[in-house]
Design a protein around this motif. Structure first.
Motif, PDB file in Angstrom:
ATOM      1  N   HIS A 188     -54.616  73.685  20.403  1.00 27.03           N
ATOM      2  CA  HIS A 188     -53.196  74.106  20.495  1.00 27.03           C
ATOM      3  C   HIS A 188     -52.336  73.286  19.538  1.00 27.03           C
ATOM      4  N   ALA A 189     -52.643  71.966  19.452  1.00 27.61           N
ATOM      5  CA  ALA A 189     -51.797  71.075  18.646  1.00 27.61           C
ATOM      6  C   ALA A 189     -51.947  71.348  17.146  1.00 27.61           C
ATOM      7  N   VAL A 190     -53.156  71.711  16.710  1.00 27.97           N
ATOM      8  CA  VAL A 190     -53.342  71.907  15.255  1.00 27.97           C
ATOM      9  C   VAL A 190     -52.895  73.295  14.791  1.00 27.97           C
ATOM     10  N   PHE A 209     -48.865  68.070  36.253  1.00 27.32           N
ATOM     11  CA  PHE A 209     -47.879  69.137  36.025  1.00 27.32           C
ATOM     12  C   PHE A 209     -46.907  68.841  34.883  1.00 27.32           C
ATOM     13  N   PHE A 210     -47.198  67.826  34.073  1.00 32.65           N
ATOM     14  CA  PHE A 210     -46.322  67.620  32.912  1.00 32.65           C
ATOM     15  C   PHE A 210     -46.850  68.464  31.764  1.00 32.65           C
ATOM     16  N   THR A 211     -45.979  69.322  31.250  1.00 40.03           N
ATOM     17  CA  THR A 211     -46.394  70.149  30.098  1.00 40.03           C
ATOM     18  C   THR A 211     -45.200  70.403  29.187  1.00 40.03           C
ATOM     19  N   SER A 223     -48.653  79.304  29.603  1.00 42.37           N
ATOM     20  CA  SER A 223     -49.707  78.808  28.710  1.00 42.37           C
ATOM     21  C   SER A 223     -50.088  77.354  29.017  1.00 42.37           C
ATOM     22  N   GLY A 224     -49.248  76.651  29.719  1.00 45.76           N
ATOM     23  CA  GLY A 224     -49.598  75.256  30.066  1.00 45.76           C
ATOM     24  C   GLY A 224     -49.464  75.011  31.563  1.00 45.76           C
ATOM     25  N   THR A 225     -50.413  74.283  32.117  1.00 49.63           N
ATOM     26  CA  THR A 225     -50.333  73.973  33.561  1.00 49.63           C
ATOM     27  C   THR A 225     -49.957  72.505  33.785  1.00 49.63           C
ATOM     28  N   GLY A 226     -50.148  71.705  32.754  1.00 52.75           N
ATOM     29  CA  GLY A 226     -49.859  70.266  32.900  1.00 52.75           C
ATOM     30  C   GLY A 226     -50.939  69.531  33.667  1.00 52.75           C
ATOM     31  N   LEU A 227     -52.117  70.158  33.811  1.00 52.63           N
ATOM     32  CA  LEU A 227     -53.184  69.510  34.593  1.00 52.63           C
ATOM     33  C   LEU A 227     -54.339  69.007  33.736  1.00 52.63           C
ATOM     34  N   GLY A 228     -54.403  69.468  32.488  1.00 54.66           N
ATOM     35  CA  GLY A 228     -55.555  69.131  31.635  1.00 54.66           C
ATOM     36  C   GLY A 228     -55.769  67.635  31.506  1.00 54.66           C
ATOM     37  N   LEU A 229     -54.736  66.910  31.104  1.00 53.60           N
ATOM     38  CA  LEU A 229     -54.898  65.466  30.894  1.00 53.60           C
ATOM     39  C   LEU A 229     -54.988  64.719  32.215  1.00 53.60           C
ATOM     40  N   TYR A 230     -54.316  65.230  33.217  1.00 51.89           N
ATOM     41  CA  TYR A 230     -54.385  64.588  34.541  1.00 51.89           C
ATOM     42  C   TYR A 230     -55.829  64.633  35.047  1.00 51.89           C
ATOM     43  N   ILE A 231     -56.457  65.787  34.884  1.00 50.69           N
ATOM     44  CA  ILE A 231     -57.858  65.931  35.312  1.00 50.69           C
ATOM     45  C   ILE A 231     -58.758  65.047  34.448  1.00 50.69           C
ATOM     46  N   GLY A 283     -48.879  66.246  16.995  1.00 55.43           N
ATOM     47  CA  GLY A 283     -48.591  64.919  17.580  1.00 55.43           C
ATOM     48  C   GLY A 283     -47.610  65.031  18.732  1.00 55.43           C
ATOM     49  N   PHE A 284     -47.022  63.890  19.095  1.00 50.45           N
ATOM     50  CA  PHE A 284     -46.103  63.915  20.252  1.00 50.45           C
ATOM     51  C   PHE A 284     -45.098  62.769  20.135  1.00 50.45           C
ATOM     52  N   SER A 285     -43.991  62.945  20.840  1.00 48.01           N
ATOM     53  CA  SER A 285     -42.961  61.895  20.814  1.00 48.01           C
ATOM     54  C   SER A 285     -43.339  60.787  21.805  1.00 48.01           C
ATOM     55  N   GLY A 313     -50.479  63.600  14.409  1.00 48.80           N
ATOM     56  CA  GLY A 313     -51.682  63.975  15.155  1.00 48.80           C
ATOM     57  C   GLY A 313     -51.881  63.103  16.380  1.00 48.80           C
ATOM     58  N   ALA A 314     -52.998  63.346  17.024  1.00 48.08           N
ATOM     59  CA  ALA A 314     -53.268  62.578  18.258  1.00 48.08           C
ATOM     60  C   ALA A 314     -54.706  62.082  18.242  1.00 48.08           C
ATOM     61  N   ARG A 315     -54.919  60.950  18.904  1.00 47.35           N
ATOM     62  CA  ARG A 315     -56.270  60.397  18.989  1.00 47.35           C
ATOM     63  C   ARG A 315     -56.475  59.877  20.409  1.00 47.35           C
ATOM     64  N   PHE A 316     -57.345  60.561  21.150  1.00 46.79           N
ATOM     65  CA  PHE A 316     -57.651  60.127  22.522  1.00 46.79           C
ATOM     66  C   PHE A 316     -58.863  59.206  22.461  1.00 46.79           C
ATOM     67  N   VAL A 317     -58.736  58.034  23.099  1.00 45.82           N
ATOM     68  CA  VAL A 317     -59.844  57.083  23.119  1.00 45.82           C
ATOM     69  C   VAL A 317     -60.346  56.995  24.560  1.00 45.82           C
ATOM     70  N   ILE A 367     -59.178  71.779  23.951  1.00 45.17           N
ATOM     71  CA  ILE A 367     -58.214  72.908  24.030  1.00 45.17           C
ATOM     72  C   ILE A 367     -56.824  72.424  23.618  1.00 45.17           C
ATOM     73  N   ASN A 368     -56.446  71.233  24.121  1.00 45.94           N
ATOM     74  CA  ASN A 368     -55.146  70.677  23.719  1.00 45.94           C
ATOM     75  C   ASN A 368     -55.088  70.463  22.222  1.00 45.94           C
ATOM     76  N   GLY A 369     -56.189  69.935  21.663  1.00 44.91           N
ATOM     77  CA  GLY A 369     -56.254  69.673  20.213  1.00 44.91           C
ATOM     78  C   GLY A 369     -56.095  70.974  19.446  1.00 44.91           C
TER      79      GLY A 369
HETATM   80  P1  ADP Z   1     -51.087  71.386  29.288  1.00 44.22           P
HETATM   81  O1  ADP Z   1     -52.047  71.401  28.139  1.00 44.22           O
HETATM   82  O2  ADP Z   1     -51.333  72.444  30.291  1.00 44.22           O
HETATM   83  O3  ADP Z   1     -49.647  71.292  28.852  1.00 44.22           O
HETATM   84  P2  ADP Z   1     -52.081  68.748  29.618  1.00 44.22           P
HETATM   85  O4  ADP Z   1     -52.037  67.811  30.772  1.00 44.22           O
HETATM   86  O5  ADP Z   1     -53.390  69.039  29.043  1.00 44.22           O
HETATM   87  O6  ADP Z   1     -51.336  70.017  30.096  1.00 44.22           O
HETATM   88  O7  ADP Z   1     -51.153  68.156  28.473  1.00 44.22           O
HETATM   89  C1  ADP Z   1     -49.870  67.690  28.772  1.00 44.22           C
HETATM   90  C2  ADP Z   1     -49.008  67.627  27.519  1.00 44.22           C
HETATM   91  O8  ADP Z   1     -49.509  66.604  26.646  1.00 44.22           O
HETATM   92  C3  ADP Z   1     -49.054  68.866  26.678  1.00 44.22           C
HETATM   93  O9  ADP Z   1     -48.136  69.826  27.173  1.00 44.22           O
HETATM   94  C4  ADP Z   1     -48.692  68.344  25.306  1.00 44.22           C
HETATM   95  O10 ADP Z   1     -47.285  68.211  25.189  1.00 44.22           O
HETATM   96  C5  ADP Z   1     -49.274  66.938  25.290  1.00 44.22           C
HETATM   97  N1  ADP Z   1     -50.542  66.916  24.550  1.00 44.22           N
HETATM   98  C6  ADP Z   1     -51.786  66.930  25.077  1.00 44.22           C
HETATM   99  N2  ADP Z   1     -52.716  66.864  24.116  1.00 44.22           N
HETATM  100  C7  ADP Z   1     -52.056  66.809  22.931  1.00 44.22           C
HETATM  101  C8  ADP Z   1     -52.452  66.724  21.537  1.00 44.22           C
HETATM  102  N3  ADP Z   1     -53.733  66.710  21.179  1.00 44.22           N
HETATM  103  N4  ADP Z   1     -51.462  66.680  20.624  1.00 44.22           N
HETATM  104  C9  ADP Z   1     -50.177  66.718  20.972  1.00 44.22           C
HETATM  105  N5  ADP Z   1     -49.730  66.774  22.252  1.00 44.22           N
HETATM  106  C10 ADP Z   1     -50.659  66.838  23.219  1.00 44.22           C
END
Ligand code: ADP
Length: 478
Positions: free
Chosen positions: A377-379, A422-424, A430-438, A409-411, A459-463, A373-375
């Motif tokens: 949103h990012a693309v 809760f970082f979003t 639209s964002g809860t900040g819990l996706g990556l934490y979970i 991508g991201f800074s 872009g981003a690459r999760f390993v 879902i994050n991906g």
């Molecule tokens: P949320 O998606 O609700 O913001 P997440 O914990 O899933 O919460 O993500 C936290 C933040 O990490 C996002 O708000 C976004 O800034 C960054 N992020 C996550 N995945 C990506 C990605 N694939 N590309 C760029 N930034 C990302």
């Protein structure tokens, strides 16, 4: 009784008591050593006086000899006699405490007799008898001998006290060291080590693992801290489960509307096939009928799979490890999300066919969904798609999953906080900040690691690295 008392003291009192005993021991050693040093100091002073006295008496004897040989030296002898008496007074100040009082009294007596004798001889002039001279000489020798003996005696006493002091110091030092070592051992075992365990547990909690601290047997403050920590750990675990559940519910809401959309396709196909069959009503071609029925069955199964995917994902259950086919799990997640994919965005997956991993299917799917879902949103508007790939390394009991996108991508600043709860960077709602934490929590729970690579605009690459086999897996499932 003492042990009984010790057991019932709390940790703070035990530490205070331990230090108090240690300080008392140190204090006693200092007092005894100080007393012995004072004794040595007194003895040294007496030896000095005794030495002076011995020299004075020697001088007196020299003048005595001159007096009898040349008739000179009487006055000097008398002066030295007085000096000897002064020295005796001086010695007496120390002697009273230092057991030389006997020698002093003896010398004083001999000296007085000597002076009286010499005075009588001097007054008698040439009429002095040989007996008087012999007596004087004998008194002189006695004086000499006693003063020398006094010096020897005092020197010996100094050596003895010194020896005793050294022995006492050695024993007390050993006692203080043993007491100190006991105290250090106690502090290390009962305070420092448990606190370190607490520290390690808090670090593990920060990393997403909720292992309780192992508690010692002693019923003290540290045990109570550990009990509190363990209560906190289970409460945190419960809350995290709640968070996961809440986030899951919101995902189910989003996915259901997509699923309803996805069901349209097979339902349409089924309906078209039925209509065509009905039109063939008059002269049914058996081949055509069979094809249409196969179509209907395939589309029904497709619809069943779509619904089953959502059902499986939404069913609430306890964390349970099973051996799952990784490709199926990833495809299931992609299928669930596919209705959310905007036009022009592709999700591809390359997973080796036969990779089996011990996992909680639901949780791993949830983790993948969050990343996908994050991906997506990012693309949106900037990239072309996402890919999920995997590499298995059975030799090292490890499988690596890569979830990659060519989105915004991201800074560096965002990267540092991405996994925080809760970082979003998304808008409110639209964002809860819990996706990556979970996702992080799920991976840690599986004994794995998750990290992210990428740059702004690239872009981003999760390993995700997971162990393929986990020890807790029940045998019948392996
Ligand atoms: P949320 O998606 O609700 O913001 P997440 O914990 O899933 O919460 O993500 C936290 C933040 O990490 C996002 O708000 C976004 O800034 C960054 N992020 C996550 N995945 C990506 C990605 N694939 N590309 C760029 N930034 C990302």
């Amino acid at each position: 009784m003492e042990k009984f008392l010790w057991i019932h003291l709390n940790l703070r009192r035990k530490v205070i008591l331990g230090f108090a005993i240690w300080l008392c021991a140190l204090g006693a050693i200092s007092v005894v050593s100080y007393y012995n040093l004072l004794r040595i100091e007194g003895k040294v002073a007496v030896v000095e006086i005794a030495d002076d006295l011995s020299n004075i008496i020697l001088e007196m004897r020299r003048y005595e000899k001159n007096y009898f040989l040349y008739g000179e030296g009487y006055d000097e002898n008398v002066i030295h006699g007085r000096m000897a008496l002064d020295k005796l007074d001086e010695a007496e100040n120390y002697g009273r405490q230092l057991l030389v009082a006997d020698s002093i009294a003896h010398i004083r007596e001999a000296l007085t007799a000597y002076q009286q004798n010499l005075d009588r001889i001097h007054r008698a002039g040439y009429a002095v008898s040989k007996k008087d001279i012999d007596r004087l000489r004998s008194l002189g020798q006695q004086l000499e001998e006693t003063s020398r003996r006094m010096v020897r005696f005092e020197r010996k006493r100094i050596m003895q006290i010194n020896e005793q002091l050294r022995r006492n110091l050695f024993i007390s030092l050993a006692m203080v060291l043993v007491l100190g070592a006991g105290l250090v051992h106690f502090l290390r075992n009962r305070i420092i080590r448990p606190l370190r365990e607490v520290e390690e547990t808090t670090l593990k909690i920060a990393e997403g693992s909720f292992e309780p601290v192992t508690m010692g047997r002693a019923d003290d403050e540290i045990r109570r801290i550990m009990q509190a920590i363990n209560r906190m750990v289970s409460e945190l675990e419960r809350r995290q489960e709640q968070l996961v559940q809440n986030k899951k519910l919101s995902s189910i809401g989003t996915l259901s509307s997509g699923i309803a959309h996805q069901l349209n396709n097979p339902l349409n196909n089924i309906s078209t096939s039925c209509q065509l069959l009905m039109e063939e009503d008059q002269a049914p071609d058996p081949e055509f009928t069979a094809r249409m029925l196969q179509n209907i069955e395939r589309e029904t199964l497709r619809a069943r799979d779509i619904v089953r995917g959502l059902l499986e994902f939404s069913r609430s259950h306890e964390f349970a490890l099973r051996r799952e086919n990784l490709r199926e799990v990833v495809r299931g997640a992609i299928r669930l999300i596919s209705s959310q994919t905007p036009p022009g965005v592709e999700i591809e997956s390359w997973i080796p066919e036969d990779v089996e991993v011990d996992m909680d299917r639901q949780q791993i799917q949830e983790m993948l969904l969050n990343l996908l879902i994050n991906g997506i949103h990012a693309v949106a508007g900037v990239g072309t798609g996402l890919s999920v790939t995997a590499e298995a390394d059975p030799g090292r009991n490890r499988v690596s999953l890569f979830v990659e996108d060519d989105g915004c991508g991201f800074s560096e600043e965002v990267r540092g906080q991405m996994f925080d709860p809760f970082f979003t960077t998304k808008d409110v709602g639209s964002g809860t900040g819990l996706g990556l934490y979970i996702a992080y929590g799920v991976v840690r729970k599986h004994g794995g690691e998750i990290c992210v690579e990428g740059r702004e605009g690239v872009g981003a690459r999760f390993v995700i690295r997971l162990p393929m086999r986990l020890a807790e897996l029940p045998k019948e499932q392996g």
